[in-house]
Design a protein around this motif. Sequence first.
Motif, PDB file in Angstrom:
ATOM      1  N   ARG A  69       0.812  -1.222   0.000  1.00 47.02           N
ATOM      2  CA  ARG A  69       0.000   0.000   0.000  1.00 47.02           C
ATOM      3  C   ARG A  69       0.844   1.270   0.000  1.00 47.02           C
ATOM      4  O   ARG A  69       0.376   2.345  -0.323  1.00 47.02           O
ATOM      5  CB  ARG A  69      -0.868   0.012   1.253  1.00 47.02           C
ATOM      6  N   MET A  70       2.121   1.124   0.369  1.00 45.36           N
ATOM      7  CA  MET A  70       2.936   2.347   0.508  1.00 45.36           C
ATOM      8  C   MET A  70       4.401   2.022   0.223  1.00 45.36           C
ATOM      9  O   MET A  70       4.864   0.909   0.486  1.00 45.36           O
ATOM     10  CB  MET A  70       2.784   2.867   1.942  1.00 45.36           C
ATOM     11  N   ILE A  71       5.085   3.040  -0.336  1.00 36.96           N
ATOM     12  CA  ILE A  71       6.545   2.932  -0.495  1.00 36.96           C
ATOM     13  C   ILE A  71       7.168   4.064   0.327  1.00 36.96           C
ATOM     14  O   ILE A  71       6.686   5.206   0.281  1.00 36.96           O
ATOM     15  CB  ILE A  71       6.975   3.078  -1.968  1.00 36.96           C
ATOM     16  N   GLY A  72       8.205   3.746   1.062  1.00 33.32           N
ATOM     17  CA  GLY A  72       8.922   4.778   1.809  1.00 33.32           C
ATOM     18  C   GLY A  72      10.043   5.343   0.948  1.00 33.32           C
ATOM     19  O   GLY A  72      10.844   4.588   0.398  1.00 33.32           O
ATOM     20  N   LEU A  73      10.078   6.653   0.842  1.00 37.13           N
ATOM     21  CA  LEU A  73      11.113   7.310   0.031  1.00 37.13           C
ATOM     22  C   LEU A  73      11.876   8.277   0.927  1.00 37.13           C
ATOM     23  O   LEU A  73      11.286   9.218   1.462  1.00 37.13           O
ATOM     24  CB  LEU A  73      10.443   8.068  -1.128  1.00 37.13           C
ATOM     25  N   CYS A  74      13.148   8.035   1.091  1.00 35.52           N
ATOM     26  CA  CYS A  74      13.993   8.912   1.913  1.00 35.52           C
ATOM     27  C   CYS A  74      14.879   9.692   0.958  1.00 35.52           C
ATOM     28  O   CYS A  74      15.867   9.171   0.452  1.00 35.52           O
ATOM     29  CB  CYS A  74      14.832   8.064   2.871  1.00 35.52           C
ATOM     30  N   ASN A  75      14.518  10.933   0.700  1.00 36.02           N
ATOM     31  CA  ASN A  75      15.209  11.733  -0.321  1.00 36.02           C
ATOM     32  C   ASN A  75      15.608  13.085   0.248  1.00 36.02           C
ATOM     33  O   ASN A  75      14.740  13.895   0.551  1.00 36.02           O
ATOM     34  CB  ASN A  75      14.267  11.941  -1.521  1.00 36.02           C
ATOM     35  N   PRO A  76      16.920  13.341   0.386  1.00 39.01           N
ATOM     36  CA  PRO A  76      18.069  12.463   0.209  1.00 39.01           C
ATOM     37  C   PRO A  76      18.053  11.287   1.192  1.00 39.01           C
ATOM     38  O   PRO A  76      17.430  11.354   2.232  1.00 39.01           O
ATOM     39  CB  PRO A  76      19.261  13.377   0.488  1.00 39.01           C
ATOM     40  N   HIS A  77      18.810  10.269   0.789  1.00 40.18           N
ATOM     41  CA  HIS A  77      18.772   9.004   1.505  1.00 40.18           C
ATOM     42  C   HIS A  77      19.774   8.967   2.658  1.00 40.18           C
ATOM     43  O   HIS A  77      20.961   9.221   2.481  1.00 40.18           O
ATOM     44  CB  HIS A  77      19.098   7.884   0.498  1.00 40.18           C
ATOM     45  N   ASN A  78      19.256   8.646   3.833  1.00 39.95           N
ATOM     46  CA  ASN A  78      20.079   8.352   5.003  1.00 39.95           C
ATOM     47  C   ASN A  78      20.068   6.840   5.166  1.00 39.95           C
ATOM     48  O   ASN A  78      18.981   6.274   5.275  1.00 39.95           O
ATOM     49  CB  ASN A  78      19.467   9.040   6.241  1.00 39.95           C
ATOM     50  N   ASP A 107      10.136  11.378   2.788  1.00 43.86           N
ATOM     51  CA  ASP A 107      10.854  12.021   3.893  1.00 43.86           C
ATOM     52  C   ASP A 107      11.961  12.907   3.320  1.00 43.86           C
ATOM     53  O   ASP A 107      12.948  12.408   2.776  1.00 43.86           O
ATOM     54  CB  ASP A 107      11.443  10.917   4.784  1.00 43.86           C
ATOM     55  N   GLU A 108      11.759  14.222   3.458  1.00 46.62           N
ATOM     56  CA  GLU A 108      12.738  15.178   2.908  1.00 46.62           C
ATOM     57  C   GLU A 108      13.497  15.902   4.011  1.00 46.62           C
ATOM     58  O   GLU A 108      13.950  17.029   3.813  1.00 46.62           O
ATOM     59  CB  GLU A 108      12.031  16.173   1.973  1.00 46.62           C
ATOM     60  N   ILE A 109      13.651  15.263   5.153  1.00 48.55           N
ATOM     61  CA  ILE A 109      14.316  15.959   6.263  1.00 48.55           C
ATOM     62  C   ILE A 109      15.748  16.378   5.901  1.00 48.55           C
ATOM     63  O   ILE A 109      16.262  17.361   6.419  1.00 48.55           O
ATOM     64  CB  ILE A 109      14.298  15.115   7.557  1.00 48.55           C
ATOM     65  N   TRP A 110      16.364  15.645   4.963  1.00 47.80           N
ATOM     66  CA  TRP A 110      17.755  15.961   4.594  1.00 47.80           C
ATOM     67  C   TRP A 110      17.860  16.893   3.390  1.00 47.80           C
ATOM     68  O   TRP A 110      18.963  17.147   2.891  1.00 47.80           O
ATOM     69  CB  TRP A 110      18.509  14.655   4.305  1.00 47.80           C
ATOM     70  N   SER A 111      16.747  17.409   2.927  1.00 52.17           N
ATOM     71  CA  SER A 111      16.763  18.117   1.633  1.00 52.17           C
ATOM     72  C   SER A 111      17.513  19.444   1.633  1.00 52.17           C
ATOM     73  O   SER A 111      17.781  20.002   0.569  1.00 52.17           O
ATOM     74  CB  SER A 111      15.325  18.334   1.146  1.00 52.17           C
ATOM     75  N   ASP A 112      17.868  19.962   2.808  1.00 54.18           N
ATOM     76  CA  ASP A 112      18.688  21.189   2.856  1.00 54.18           C
ATOM     77  C   ASP A 112      20.177  20.871   2.828  1.00 54.18           C
ATOM     78  O   ASP A 112      20.995  21.746   2.530  1.00 54.18           O
ATOM     79  CB  ASP A 112      18.429  21.954   4.163  1.00 54.18           C
ATOM     80  N   ILE A 113      20.515  19.652   3.214  1.00 56.33           N
ATOM     81  CA  ILE A 113      21.940  19.312   3.349  1.00 56.33           C
ATOM     82  C   ILE A 113      22.368  18.568   2.088  1.00 56.33           C
ATOM     83  O   ILE A 113      22.539  17.343   2.076  1.00 56.33           O
ATOM     84  CB  ILE A 113      22.198  18.484   4.626  1.00 56.33           C
TER      85      ILE A 113
END
Length: 397
Positions: free
Chosen positions: A162-171, A199-205
């Motif tokens: 039902r869902m895909i997790g996308l960590c962008n950028p990837h940790n 999840d874009e928590i890293w998108s500034d770095i």
Amino acid sequence: MALFDNENVNVDVLKKRAFNYRWAEVPDGTIPLTAADPDYPVAPEIREAMMAYINDGYFSYTPKMGYPEFRESIARALYARKQEKIDPDLILPIDSAARGMYVIAETFLRPGDEMIVFDPVDYLFKESALAAGAVPVLFPAVLKDGHIDLSELEKYITPKTRMIGLCNPHNPYGVVYRKEDLEHIMGLCEKYGLYIMNDEIWSDIVFPEKPFISIYALGNERCRRVYSVFGFSKSFGIAGLRAGCVYCTDRDGFEKIVNKSAVLTTAGGIASISQIAGTACMDKCYYWVDEFLAHLKKNRDYALERLSSMPLITCHKPQATYLLFPCIKEFGMTSEEFTDYLKEKVQLALVSGGEQFFGPGSQGYCRICFATSAEILKEGLDRLEKGIHLLIQERNL
Ligand SMILES: Cc1ncc(COP(=O)(O)O)c(C=O)c1O
């Protein structure tokens, strides 16, 4: 004194305040290049905004959906920095990116549903799926020519997905997805009717060689089933304030998120002072992020050069994040044995690869955080080098 000089790292305070595997949780004398959290104090504008708020002396309830000016600041920054056009009414301030991930999973996953979780990736993807009663299905995310090879991803989709997790950028890889990668993932979601936890928590770095591309670059119309999180811990160093947000482009989905988050009953939500800090981050502190990035780039390049001269350890170059993820398989020991050895013999703490933090595919790797001063990083890498030579001698490698 420049912002990112060694003198600005106050180890005495960090030893009292920096938890989660960092200074306050390691023995005296140990250097923790562990949890992804800067060793620097926050930008002065954040402190000033918080002090002004504190000095008024009121700590009343906040609007249930968060301060409108905070939501607007987030929307402005998402657009200015990342070309993401998000309606402030579809941004929900929340007490951390981690919480946002849980709310997304709990809103859209039912017990028995499957969520595709990359292996390796930050453990919050798996944990949020489990918290929703769903089954995390691990997709072995292998690096190929500096990118995550997605060619086998479709094989992991079942009728229950039902869902895909996308960590962008990837940790922990520090990889920025290419537009064609995002297109590939979106194509699968469209084909099978899946949601994306983005999840874009890293998108500034993100370092200048490989600019960040958000999945929203595919067009908001196609992103109706994308639910995103952003947080302030990585870019601005306010992890302890627990500040983040969930955002999306679909109004009905947003309402479901709001209901699940419990902000309407005041059982959920984000502290007033954290929103004040978050607003200062968005409105006034990107200059600080840019200087931080310039410092991080120097640290990254230095660390890579040092690692490349050490025997048996190899490391790819991250395009984003302040994390290195070297392979230590040549030492013939587990990640846990390797990091325990370094802690004991040379007083260096790193994050171990393996099941606990990133998934089984990270066995044989460890993670090094370089969001510290050049001096502390050098000392940490000196210790790593010493530890590696000791190991080689002891074990006749
Ligand atoms: C990919 C990723 N998502 C989410 C988080 C959690 O961030 P927060 O402190 O906002 O909960 C982290 C923290 O390390 C992370 O690396």
